[in-house]
Design a protein around this motif. Structure first.
Motif, short mmCIF file in Angstrom:
data_model
loop_
_atom_site.label_atom_id
_atom_site.label_comp_id
_atom_site.label_asym_id
_atom_site.label_seq_id
_atom_site.Cartn_x
_atom_site.Cartn_y
_atom_site.Cartn_z
N GLY A 141 0.82 -1.21 0.00
CA GLY A 141 0.00 0.00 0.00
C GLY A 141 0.85 1.26 0.00
N THR A 142 1.88 1.27 0.82
CA THR A 142 2.80 2.41 0.85
C THR A 142 3.55 2.50 -0.47
OG1 THR A 142 3.03 2.10 3.23
CG2 THR A 142 4.65 3.52 2.16
N GLY A 143 3.91 1.35 -1.02
CA GLY A 143 4.55 1.32 -2.34
C GLY A 143 3.65 1.93 -3.40
N LEU A 144 2.35 1.68 -3.30
CA LEU A 144 1.40 2.26 -4.24
C LEU A 144 1.40 3.78 -4.14
CD1 LEU A 144 -0.72 1.82 -6.41
CD2 LEU A 144 -2.41 1.46 -4.59
N VAL A 145 1.46 4.30 -2.93
CA VAL A 145 1.54 5.77 -2.76
C VAL A 145 2.81 6.30 -3.41
CG1 VAL A 145 1.77 7.63 -1.06
CG2 VAL A 145 0.12 5.77 -0.67
N VAL A 146 3.93 5.62 -3.17
CA VAL A 146 5.21 6.07 -3.74
C VAL A 146 5.15 6.04 -5.26
CG1 VAL A 146 7.68 5.54 -3.96
CG2 VAL A 146 6.57 5.40 -1.72
N ILE A 147 4.60 4.96 -5.83
CA ILE A 147 4.61 4.86 -7.29
C ILE A 147 3.63 5.83 -7.95
CG2 ILE A 147 2.97 2.97 -7.69
CD1 ILE A 147 5.19 1.78 -9.59
N VAL A 148 2.54 6.16 -7.27
CA VAL A 148 1.64 7.18 -7.79
C VAL A 148 2.35 8.54 -7.81
CG1 VAL A 148 -0.48 8.51 -7.31
CG2 VAL A 148 -0.51 6.00 -7.28
N LEU A 149 3.07 8.83 -6.73
CA LEU A 149 3.87 10.07 -6.71
C LEU A 149 4.96 10.04 -7.78
CD1 LEU A 149 4.21 10.57 -2.84
CD2 LEU A 149 2.76 11.86 -4.43
N LEU A 150 5.55 8.86 -8.00
CA LEU A 150 6.54 8.71 -9.07
C LEU A 150 5.90 9.01 -10.41
CD1 LEU A 150 9.26 7.87 -10.30
CD2 LEU A 150 8.51 5.48 -10.11
N TRP A 151 4.71 8.49 -10.66
CA TRP A 151 4.03 8.73 -11.92
C TRP A 151 3.85 10.24 -12.14
CZ3 TRP A 151 0.07 11.16 -14.23
CH2 TRP A 151 -0.29 10.74 -15.51
N VAL A 152 3.40 10.94 -11.10
CA VAL A 152 3.21 12.39 -11.20
C VAL A 152 4.55 13.07 -11.51
CG1 VAL A 152 2.61 14.49 -9.91
CG2 VAL A 152 1.17 12.44 -9.73
N ALA A 153 5.61 12.67 -10.81
CA ALA A 153 6.92 13.28 -11.03
C ALA A 153 7.45 13.00 -12.44
CB ALA A 153 7.91 12.80 -9.97
N VAL A 154 7.24 11.80 -12.94
CA VAL A 154 7.67 11.47 -14.30
C VAL A 154 6.88 12.31 -15.31
CG1 VAL A 154 7.77 9.66 -16.07
CG2 VAL A 154 8.49 9.15 -13.73
#
Length: 154
Positions: free
Chosen positions: A96-109
């Motif tokens: 779940g925390t990984g999902l938060v990180v990867i969503v933020l990664l998507w926004v940053a990319v």
């Protein structure tokens, strides 16, 4: 081509890649229920190698352009989040925390791609496959978390 600058960006990508090399998915990940469309394990290092070279080259191109500070700040954010995801998801086993990180990664990319595109269309285009791959990875993270949610803490 500024080889010194390219190698600097490639080194930053290498640091992100190192988390993937040091923290392997292992038996825990193999035991999880995954969607039928999960790519085979061999795909991940191949895709990431190509993407990291493109990410580094795009960063080098934009770093040579005056007024690129905001776009390069987003580049820094995305590589930091990229580096963080593997230890969170595979190391701490926090889907779940990984999902938060990867969503933020998507926004940053996406923000990096947008900023790069405004300065150098080639650099912006070099981020398109990365955004596509992070989209797939986000869907995979979400699906794995959802399918295994009864057995996870976060």
């Amino acid at each position: 081509m500024d080889w010194g600058l390219f190698l600097t960006y490639l080194f930053a990508c290498g640091a992100a890649a190192a988390t993937g090399a040091l923290i392997q998915p292992g038996a825990w990940y193999e035991s999880l229920e995954k969607p039928s469309w999960t790519p085979p394990n061999w795909v991940f290092p191949v895709v990431w190698t190509v993407l990291y070279i493109a990410i580094a080259y795009a960063g080098m191109r934009v770093a040579l352009i005056a007024g690129s500070g905001a776009a390069l700040a987003w580049w820094s954010v995305q590589i930091a989040l990229n580096t963080l995801w593997t230890p969170v998801f595979f190391g701490l086993k926090r889907m779940g925390t990984g999902l938060v990180v990867i969503v933020l990664l998507w926004v940053a990319v996406a923000m990096t791609m947008r900023g790069f595109w405004a300065l150098d269309a080639i650099a912006g285009l070099l981020f398109a496959p990365y955004l596509l791959w992070v989209t797939i990875a986000t869907a995979l993270n979400a699906s794995v978390w959802w399918k295994n949610r009864a057995a996870v803490v976060a």
